[in-house]
Write a protein that holds these residues in place. Sequence first.
Motif, PDB file in Angstrom:
ATOM      1  N   GLY A 253       5.924   8.504  76.017  1.00  0.00           N
ATOM      2  CA  GLY A 253       6.928   7.654  76.670  1.00  0.00           C
ATOM      3  C   GLY A 253       8.285   8.325  76.800  1.00  0.00           C
ATOM      4  O   GLY A 253       9.313   7.646  76.876  1.00  0.00           O
ATOM      5  N   SER A 254       8.298   9.661  76.856  1.00  0.00           N
ATOM      6  CA  SER A 254       9.571  10.386  76.924  1.00  0.00           C
ATOM      7  C   SER A 254      10.358  10.093  78.195  1.00  0.00           C
ATOM      8  O   SER A 254      11.564  10.331  78.253  1.00  0.00           O
ATOM      9  CB  SER A 254       9.321  11.896  76.810  1.00  0.00           C
ATOM     10  OG  SER A 254       8.473  12.342  77.867  1.00  0.00           O
ATOM     11  N   TRP A 255       9.702   9.548  79.218  1.00  0.00           N
ATOM     12  CA  TRP A 255      10.403   9.181  80.452  1.00  0.00           C
ATOM     13  C   TRP A 255      11.493   8.147  80.191  1.00  0.00           C
ATOM     14  O   TRP A 255      12.448   8.029  80.960  1.00  0.00           O
ATOM     15  CB  TRP A 255       9.400   8.645  81.486  1.00  0.00           C
ATOM     16  CG  TRP A 255       8.504   7.546  80.990  1.00  0.00           C
ATOM     17  CD1 TRP A 255       7.251   7.684  80.468  1.00  0.00           C
ATOM     18  CD2 TRP A 255       8.791   6.138  80.959  1.00  0.00           C
ATOM     19  NE1 TRP A 255       6.736   6.454  80.111  1.00  0.00           N
ATOM     20  CE2 TRP A 255       7.651   5.488  80.405  1.00  0.00           C
ATOM     21  CE3 TRP A 255       9.870   5.373  81.343  1.00  0.00           C
ATOM     22  CZ2 TRP A 255       7.585   4.111  80.223  1.00  0.00           C
ATOM     23  CZ3 TRP A 255       9.819   3.992  81.180  1.00  0.00           C
ATOM     24  CH2 TRP A 255       8.684   3.381  80.620  1.00  0.00           C
ATOM     25  N   ARG A 256      11.376   7.416  79.083  1.00  0.00           N
ATOM     26  CA  ARG A 256      12.400   6.402  78.753  1.00  0.00           C
ATOM     27  C   ARG A 256      13.732   7.060  78.420  1.00  0.00           C
ATOM     28  O   ARG A 256      14.795   6.444  78.563  1.00  0.00           O
ATOM     29  CB  ARG A 256      11.932   5.564  77.562  1.00  0.00           C
ATOM     30  CG  ARG A 256      10.664   4.746  77.826  1.00  0.00           C
ATOM     31  CD  ARG A 256      10.174   4.086  76.555  1.00  0.00           C
ATOM     32  NE  ARG A 256       9.808   5.073  75.557  1.00  0.00           N
ATOM     33  CZ  ARG A 256       9.918   4.887  74.242  1.00  0.00           C
ATOM     34  NH1 ARG A 256      10.405   3.752  73.765  1.00  0.00           N
ATOM     35  NH2 ARG A 256       9.551   5.835  73.406  1.00  0.00           N
ATOM     36  N   GLN A 257      13.698   8.309  77.972  1.00  0.00           N
ATOM     37  CA  GLN A 257      14.918   9.069  77.685  1.00  0.00           C
ATOM     38  C   GLN A 257      15.246  10.050  78.815  1.00  0.00           C
ATOM     39  O   GLN A 257      16.106  10.918  78.668  1.00  0.00           O
ATOM     40  CB  GLN A 257      14.771   9.865  76.381  1.00  0.00           C
ATOM     41  CG  GLN A 257      14.760   9.019  75.115  1.00  0.00           C
ATOM     42  CD  GLN A 257      13.402   8.397  74.844  1.00  0.00           C
ATOM     43  OE1 GLN A 257      12.369   9.058  74.988  1.00  0.00           O
ATOM     44  NE2 GLN A 257      13.391   7.139  74.455  1.00  0.00           N
ATOM     45  N   GLY A 258      14.570   9.887  79.946  1.00  0.00           N
ATOM     46  CA  GLY A 258      14.851  10.754  81.090  1.00  0.00           C
ATOM     47  C   GLY A 258      14.206  12.114  81.002  1.00  0.00           C
ATOM     48  O   GLY A 258      14.644  13.058  81.672  1.00  0.00           O
ATOM     49  N   ARG A 259      13.161  12.257  80.179  1.00  0.00           N
ATOM     50  CA  ARG A 259      12.468  13.527  80.039  1.00  0.00           C
ATOM     51  C   ARG A 259      11.015  13.392  80.483  1.00  0.00           C
ATOM     52  O   ARG A 259      10.353  12.414  80.146  1.00  0.00           O
ATOM     53  CB  ARG A 259      12.487  14.020  78.586  1.00  0.00           C
ATOM     54  CG  ARG A 259      13.854  14.369  78.050  1.00  0.00           C
ATOM     55  CD  ARG A 259      13.761  14.901  76.623  1.00  0.00           C
ATOM     56  NE  ARG A 259      13.224  13.900  75.695  1.00  0.00           N
ATOM     57  CZ  ARG A 259      12.082  14.029  75.043  1.00  0.00           C
ATOM     58  NH1 ARG A 259      11.329  15.097  75.216  1.00  0.00           N
ATOM     59  NH2 ARG A 259      11.679  13.076  74.213  1.00  0.00           N
ATOM     60  N   LEU A 260      10.556  14.372  81.240  1.00  0.00           N
ATOM     61  CA  LEU A 260       9.148  14.426  81.623  1.00  0.00           C
ATOM     62  C   LEU A 260       8.520  15.607  80.902  1.00  0.00           C
ATOM     63  O   LEU A 260       8.861  16.763  81.167  1.00  0.00           O
ATOM     64  CB  LEU A 260       9.003  14.591  83.136  1.00  0.00           C
ATOM     65  CG  LEU A 260       7.569  14.796  83.659  1.00  0.00           C
ATOM     66  CD1 LEU A 260       6.690  13.600  83.292  1.00  0.00           C
ATOM     67  CD2 LEU A 260       7.582  15.027  85.159  1.00  0.00           C
ATOM     68  N   VAL A 261       7.617  15.312  79.975  1.00  0.00           N
ATOM     69  CA  VAL A 261       6.948  16.357  79.196  1.00  0.00           C
ATOM     70  C   VAL A 261       5.523  16.500  79.719  1.00  0.00           C
ATOM     71  O   VAL A 261       4.754  15.539  79.724  1.00  0.00           O
ATOM     72  CB  VAL A 261       6.924  15.994  77.696  1.00  0.00           C
ATOM     73  CG1 VAL A 261       6.245  17.100  76.895  1.00  0.00           C
ATOM     74  CG2 VAL A 261       8.350  15.753  77.186  1.00  0.00           C
ATOM     75  N   VAL A 262       5.167  17.702  80.165  1.00  0.00           N
ATOM     76  CA  VAL A 262       3.829  17.924  80.714  1.00  0.00           C
ATOM     77  C   VAL A 262       3.186  19.134  80.054  1.00  0.00           C
ATOM     78  O   VAL A 262       3.877  20.060  79.610  1.00  0.00           O
ATOM     79  CB  VAL A 262       3.869  18.133  82.252  1.00  0.00           C
ATOM     80  CG1 VAL A 262       4.424  16.905  82.934  1.00  0.00           C
ATOM     81  CG2 VAL A 262       4.696  19.357  82.605  1.00  0.00           C
ATOM     82  N   SER A 263       1.876  19.120  79.992  1.00  0.00           N
ATOM     83  CA  SER A 263       1.121  20.228  79.422  1.00  0.00           C
ATOM     84  C   SER A 263      -0.061  20.542  80.325  1.00  0.00           C
ATOM     85  O   SER A 263      -0.918  19.672  80.565  1.00  0.00           O
ATOM     86  CB  SER A 263       0.619  19.871  78.017  1.00  0.00           C
ATOM     87  OG  SER A 263      -0.177  20.911  77.480  1.00  0.00           O
ATOM     88  N   ASN A 264      -0.075  21.737  80.878  1.00  0.00           N
ATOM     89  CA  ASN A 264      -1.154  22.197  81.749  1.00  0.00           C
ATOM     90  C   ASN A 264      -1.411  21.234  82.905  1.00  0.00           C
ATOM     91  O   ASN A 264      -2.541  20.934  83.256  1.00  0.00           O
ATOM     92  CB  ASN A 264      -2.442  22.397  80.942  1.00  0.00           C
ATOM     93  CG  ASN A 264      -3.478  23.211  81.706  1.00  0.00           C
ATOM     94  OD1 ASN A 264      -3.125  24.125  82.445  1.00  0.00           O
ATOM     95  ND2 ASN A 264      -4.750  22.885  81.539  1.00  0.00           N
ATOM     96  N   ALA A 265      -0.343  20.754  83.502  1.00  0.00           N
ATOM     97  CA  ALA A 265      -0.439  19.829  84.641  1.00  0.00           C
ATOM     98  C   ALA A 265      -0.215  20.594  85.943  1.00  0.00           C
ATOM     99  O   ALA A 265       0.472  21.621  85.969  1.00  0.00           O
ATOM    100  CB  ALA A 265       0.596  18.718  84.510  1.00  0.00           C
ATOM    101  N   THR A 266      -0.793  20.119  87.032  1.00  0.00           N
ATOM    102  CA  THR A 266      -0.560  20.765  88.321  1.00  0.00           C
ATOM    103  C   THR A 266       0.850  20.435  88.815  1.00  0.00           C
ATOM    104  O   THR A 266       1.400  19.369  88.511  1.00  0.00           O
ATOM    105  CB  THR A 266      -1.572  20.304  89.375  1.00  0.00           C
ATOM    106  OG1 THR A 266      -1.398  18.902  89.615  1.00  0.00           O
ATOM    107  CG2 THR A 266      -3.002  20.574  88.918  1.00  0.00           C
ATOM    108  N   ILE A 267       1.416  21.354  89.572  1.00  0.00           N
ATOM    109  CA  ILE A 267       2.737  21.110  90.164  1.00  0.00           C
ATOM    110  C   ILE A 267       2.694  19.863  91.037  1.00  0.00           C
ATOM    111  O   ILE A 267       3.622  19.060  91.035  1.00  0.00           O
ATOM    112  CB  ILE A 267       3.203  22.342  90.966  1.00  0.00           C
ATOM    113  CG1 ILE A 267       3.650  23.446  90.006  1.00  0.00           C
ATOM    114  CG2 ILE A 267       4.325  21.981  91.930  1.00  0.00           C
ATOM    115  CD1 ILE A 267       4.131  24.708  90.690  1.00  0.00           C
ATOM    116  N   ALA A 268       1.604  19.672  91.771  1.00  0.00           N
ATOM    117  CA  ALA A 268       1.488  18.502  92.638  1.00  0.00           C
ATOM    118  C   ALA A 268       1.582  17.211  91.844  1.00  0.00           C
ATOM    119  O   ALA A 268       2.249  16.247  92.268  1.00  0.00           O
ATOM    120  CB  ALA A 268       0.172  18.544  93.417  1.00  0.00           C
ATOM    121  N   SER A 269       0.938  17.154  90.684  1.00  0.00           N
ATOM    122  CA  SER A 269       0.967  15.928  89.883  1.00  0.00           C
ATOM    123  C   SER A 269       2.355  15.688  89.300  1.00  0.00           C
ATOM    124  O   SER A 269       2.797  14.544  89.179  1.00  0.00           O
ATOM    125  CB  SER A 269      -0.074  15.994  88.761  1.00  0.00           C
ATOM    126  OG  SER A 269       0.269  16.977  87.796  1.00  0.00           O
TER     127      SER A 269
END
Length: 331
Positions: A253-269
Amino acid sequence: MTSEPRNNRSLLFEEASEWLIRIRENPQSADTRATFEAWRRTSSDHEQAWSDLCRLWSATGKAEPFYRPLAQSSKPKAPKAMRLPVFSLPRLATALAIVCVSALAVFFAAPSLMIRLSADHVTTTAEIQTIRLEDGSTVQLAPESALRIEFHDGVRQVVLVRGEAFFDVAKDTNRKFKVVAGGTEVEVLGTAFDVHVTEASTTVSVARGSVSAFARNASPPSSNNMLAPGDAIEIDERTGIATRTLVAADDVGSWRQGRLVVSNATIASVVDVIRHYDSAWITLADTSLGEQRVTGIYDLKSPELALGALVDPFGGRVRNFGSSVRVISRH
């Protein structure tokens, strides 16, 4: 991680309609035409949306096309030409175009309208809403998401109609708390977790406590998946197949603090997620760039900078056309 807030057909039709209006307002702009062509060639779905719009205009049969190349398509069934009404005043023509396209969009946007009518809480672009439920639980609803509350007869249940939400559930040993998201159901007594639903899958990530997540149509029921803090599971909407991964509990739920944390995700996603935080229309013109995979943390409070940080290591570039359009492509 992906997100599809609106029915894909209506979304693309709206985008095609916006291009029609922009080109009609400034038909001599080479930048507008080049950007449009990049959008149109992004996928066969884009081509089809434009062809559908052209076919509707052609049905009026009132005028010659104002920009013949835009009316052409590589598909055999594409309309011969897009015909638009000719007026002596360009602004009048644009106004009439907006009226016509808006009327057509009502039909194609019906699924989105139904979501708004059926949901108790709906968020728009870059909006995060905190909802306090009658049992003391709280829900933080991410941008472009929708939630319906179904508390009745001793049952605590909510439906995540679309998008993403973070749940902090008050413990009640007499009543389980249920979240229904697409074809997935989550059950808890008292815990904190994140649910993200798209047309393709539903992802559940646990920050505190434990939850049980399972495909509603799965058989046998023993296919339930128990998740502890730091566990995440993605359940395919079509097959019900579950894929488990590990995450940092503090990042749930890091989006609640304005952060998007991703791991091995496609750029499109990742671009799909950032779209919900940016009022500009964003298109990824390079399919191969979108297929590249990334791991990192991106600032959702500055979507334009986040996009630049996302694609720059791969030779990508974000081109801005005014403040309302961003086109991502290779240098």
